[in-house]
Design an enzyme around this catalytic site. Sequence first.
Site, PDB file in Angstrom:
ATOM      1  N   TYR A   1      -3.575  -0.036   9.800  1.00  0.00           N
ATOM      2  CA  TYR A   1      -3.435  -0.305   8.743  1.00  0.00           C
ATOM      3  C   TYR A   1      -1.882  -0.262   8.419  1.00  0.00           C
ATOM      4  O   TYR A   1      -1.251  -1.045   7.317  1.00  0.00           O
ATOM      5  CB  TYR A   1      -4.466  -0.063   7.695  1.00  0.00           C
ATOM      6  CG  TYR A   1      -4.554   0.193   6.658  1.00  0.00           C
ATOM      7  CD1 TYR A   1      -3.621   0.279   5.359  1.00  0.00           C
ATOM      8  CD2 TYR A   1      -4.823  -0.891   5.976  1.00  0.00           C
ATOM      9  CE1 TYR A   1      -3.996   0.102   4.108  1.00  0.00           C
ATOM     10  CE2 TYR A   1      -4.892  -1.339   4.383  1.00  0.00           C
ATOM     11  CZ  TYR A   1      -4.653  -0.642   3.811  1.00  0.00           C
ATOM     12  OH  TYR A   1      -4.510  -1.155   2.561  1.00  0.00           O
TER      13      TYR A   1
ATOM     14  N   SER B   1       0.772  -1.205   0.283  1.00  0.00           N
ATOM     15  CA  SER B   1      -0.047   0.176   0.122  1.00  0.00           C
ATOM     16  C   SER B   1       0.947   1.220  -0.105  1.00  0.00           C
ATOM     17  O   SER B   1       2.230   1.208   0.091  1.00  0.00           O
ATOM     18  CB  SER B   1      -0.938  -0.014   1.177  1.00  0.00           C
ATOM     19  OG  SER B   1      -1.350   1.288   1.442  1.00  0.00           O
TER      20      SER B   1
HETATM   21  P1  NAP Z   1     -12.100  -5.262  -0.380  1.00  0.00           P
HETATM   22  O1  NAP Z   1     -12.703  -4.311  -1.329  1.00  0.00           O
HETATM   23  O2  NAP Z   1     -12.128  -4.596   0.908  1.00  0.00           O
HETATM   24  O3  NAP Z   1     -11.909  -6.419  -0.498  1.00  0.00           O
HETATM   25  C1  NAP Z   1     -10.806  -7.762   0.074  1.00  0.00           C
HETATM   26  C2  NAP Z   1     -10.897  -9.094   0.435  1.00  0.00           C
HETATM   27  O4  NAP Z   1     -10.399  -9.320   1.233  1.00  0.00           O
HETATM   28  C3  NAP Z   1     -12.697  -9.173   0.154  1.00  0.00           C
HETATM   29  O5  NAP Z   1     -12.945 -10.710  -0.960  1.00  0.00           O
HETATM   30  C4  NAP Z   1     -12.499 -10.204   1.902  1.00  0.00           C
HETATM   31  O6  NAP Z   1     -14.348 -10.008   2.242  1.00  0.00           O
HETATM   32  C5  NAP Z   1     -11.682 -10.159   1.635  1.00  0.00           C
HETATM   33  N1  NAP Z   1     -11.218 -10.506   3.041  1.00  0.00           N
HETATM   34  C6  NAP Z   1     -10.909  -9.834   4.342  1.00  0.00           C
HETATM   35  N2  NAP Z   1     -10.630 -10.591   5.235  1.00  0.00           N
HETATM   36  C7  NAP Z   1     -10.248 -11.266   4.937  1.00  0.00           C
HETATM   37  C8  NAP Z   1     -10.155 -12.421   5.513  1.00  0.00           C
HETATM   38  N3  NAP Z   1      -9.238 -12.474   6.846  1.00  0.00           N
HETATM   39  N4  NAP Z   1      -9.783 -13.684   4.809  1.00  0.00           N
HETATM   40  C9  NAP Z   1      -9.997 -14.011   3.970  1.00  0.00           C
HETATM   41  N5  NAP Z   1     -10.037 -12.939   2.940  1.00  0.00           N
HETATM   42  C10 NAP Z   1     -10.422 -11.569   3.921  1.00  0.00           C
HETATM   43  O7  NAP Z   1     -10.651  -4.563  -1.010  1.00  0.00           O
HETATM   44  P2  NAP Z   1      -9.906  -4.324  -2.406  1.00  0.00           P
HETATM   45  O8  NAP Z   1     -10.082  -2.695  -2.276  1.00  0.00           O
HETATM   46  O9  NAP Z   1      -9.954  -5.101  -3.048  1.00  0.00           O
HETATM   47  O10 NAP Z   1      -8.047  -4.435  -1.458  1.00  0.00           O
HETATM   48  C11 NAP Z   1      -7.803  -5.779  -1.576  1.00  0.00           C
HETATM   49  C12 NAP Z   1      -6.054  -5.469  -1.349  1.00  0.00           C
HETATM   50  O11 NAP Z   1      -5.501  -4.536  -1.611  1.00  0.00           O
HETATM   51  C13 NAP Z   1      -6.612  -5.364   0.473  1.00  0.00           C
HETATM   52  O12 NAP Z   1      -4.941  -6.015   1.160  1.00  0.00           O
HETATM   53  C14 NAP Z   1      -5.594  -3.751   0.583  1.00  0.00           C
HETATM   54  O13 NAP Z   1      -5.155  -3.284   1.523  1.00  0.00           O
HETATM   55  C15 NAP Z   1      -4.590  -3.614  -0.716  1.00  0.00           C
HETATM   56  N6  NAP Z   1      -5.120  -2.550  -0.852  1.00  0.00           N
HETATM   57  C16 NAP Z   1      -6.236  -1.311  -1.361  1.00  0.00           C
HETATM   58  C17 NAP Z   1      -6.014  -0.559  -2.467  1.00  0.00           C
HETATM   59  C18 NAP Z   1      -7.208   0.239  -2.594  1.00  0.00           C
HETATM   60  O14 NAP Z   1      -7.614   2.366  -2.730  1.00  0.00           O
HETATM   61  N7  NAP Z   1      -8.573  -0.272  -2.588  1.00  0.00           N
HETATM   62  C19 NAP Z   1      -4.509   0.496  -2.642  1.00  0.00           C
HETATM   63  C20 NAP Z   1      -3.776  -0.090  -1.923  1.00  0.00           C
HETATM   64  C21 NAP Z   1      -4.201  -1.342  -1.070  1.00  0.00           C
HETATM   65  P3  NAP Z   1     -15.308 -10.752   2.719  1.00  0.00           P
HETATM   66  O15 NAP Z   1     -15.901  -9.274   1.344  1.00  0.00           O
HETATM   67  O16 NAP Z   1     -15.565 -11.440   2.065  1.00  0.00           O
HETATM   68  O17 NAP Z   1     -14.562  -9.411   3.593  1.00  0.00           O
HETATM   69  C1  GCO Z   2      -6.629   5.707   3.400  1.00  0.00           C
HETATM   70  C2  GCO Z   2      -7.330   4.793   2.265  1.00  0.00           C
HETATM   71  C3  GCO Z   2      -5.645   3.908   1.600  1.00  0.00           C
HETATM   72  C4  GCO Z   2      -5.622   2.925   0.434  1.00  0.00           C
HETATM   73  C5  GCO Z   2      -4.618   2.591   0.296  1.00  0.00           C
HETATM   74  C6  GCO Z   2      -3.461   3.146  -0.361  1.00  0.00           C
HETATM   75  O1  GCO Z   2      -7.832   4.924   3.910  1.00  0.00           O
HETATM   76  O2  GCO Z   2      -5.888   6.030   3.651  1.00  0.00           O
HETATM   77  O3  GCO Z   2      -7.883   3.513   2.034  1.00  0.00           O
HETATM   78  O4  GCO Z   2      -4.731   2.645   3.208  1.00  0.00           O
HETATM   79  O5  GCO Z   2      -6.665   1.871   1.112  1.00  0.00           O
HETATM   80  O6  GCO Z   2      -4.067   1.555   1.237  1.00  0.00           O
HETATM   81  O7  GCO Z   2      -2.349   2.571  -0.962  1.00  0.00           O
END
Ligand code: NAP
Ligand code: GCO
Length: 261
Positions: free
Chosen positions: A160, A147
Amino acid sequence: MNFTDKFSLTGKVALVTGASYGIGMAIAKALAAAGAKIVFNDLQAEKVDAAIAEYKAAGIDAKGYVFDVTDEDKVNSSIAQIIREVGVIDILVNNAGIIKRIPAVEMTAKEFRQVIDIDLNGPFIMSKAVAPHMIKKGGGKIINICSMMSELGRETVSAYASAKGGLKMLTRNLACEWAAFNIQVNGIGPGYIETPQTAPLRESGHPFNTFIVGRTPAARWGTTDDLQGPAVFLASEASNFVNGHILYVDGGILAYIGKQP
Ligand code: NAP
Ligand code: GCO
C-alpha cells in the site's frame, strides 16, 4: 462575480471512482453540493444501485457505472459511454483503492501486485483515458487520493505504501505533462479516516486506535466530511495555479514528532 464563485462547480461533470460509499461518496456529495453533475463507478452492480438510491435520497441524481479501474478496455469503453450519456469529464477523482495489511515476509508477490494494480495502475489507466478529452475541452482537474503512506511507512502495509508513494509521484509527473493543457493534477492525502477500510483498526480496544489518536495533534480520527472542502477546492478554479501538490488532510500527523512519553 462573487469571490465564492471561484469554488463553484456548476456545469461541470465529476467522475469519482469507488464512490458507492466511504471517502469517495463523501467527496462526490461535496462536489455535487458545489454544483457538479456526479458520475461514479464501483466493482459491483448491487453496490452501484444501492449508492444511486443513497445519492438520490440526498437530492443528487448521480449516474453509476460498473467497471474495474484496472481493466483498461472496460475503462475506455465506460469513459466513452459516460461521454455519450452525461458529457465530457471535467473532474476526475481517483479514489478507488484497497489495502492489504500483511507482513512483507508473508505477503505473496500476487498480493503485492494486486494492491499496486488497483492503487497505482488504476489511477494511471483512468487518467490516461480521461485526459485526451480534457485536453480537447480546454482543461480539467484530476485529484488522486494519496495517503499518509505516501510519506510514511509502517509495519504490514508495504504494498500500500509503495502504491501510494508512487501515486504521489504519478500526481507530480502528470501535473508536469498536462499543465500546459490547463489540466491541474493534484492529490489529497487523508490522515486516518473513519471508513470501512480502517474499521479493523478501530475495533474497540484495538491498540492502534489509542496510538493513532495520540499520534494526531487534532487528537481524533478524521471523518469523510473533513475531506469535502479540500476536494471542492482542488476541483474548482480556485486552485487553477496549484499543480502537483499533495494536500494532506491529516489533523497534523505529518507535522508531529510525537508526544514525549
Ligand atoms: P473503502 O471504504 O475500502 O472504499 C474503497 C472503494 O473503492 C470501494 O467502493 C471499493 O468498491 C472501490 N474499489 C476497490 N477496488 C476497485 C476497483 N478495482 N475498481 C473500482 N472500484 C474499486 O476505502 P476508503 O477508506 O473510502 O478509501 C478511499 C480511498 O482513500 C482509497 O484510495 C484509500 O487508499 C484512500 N485513503 C483512505 C484512508 C482512510 O483512513 N480510510 C486514508 C488515506 C487514504 P468495493 O466495495 O466494490 O470493493
Ligand atoms: C493503515 C491505514 C492507513 C490509512 C491511510 C492513512 O493500515 O495504516 O489503513 O493506511 O488507510 O492510508 O493515510
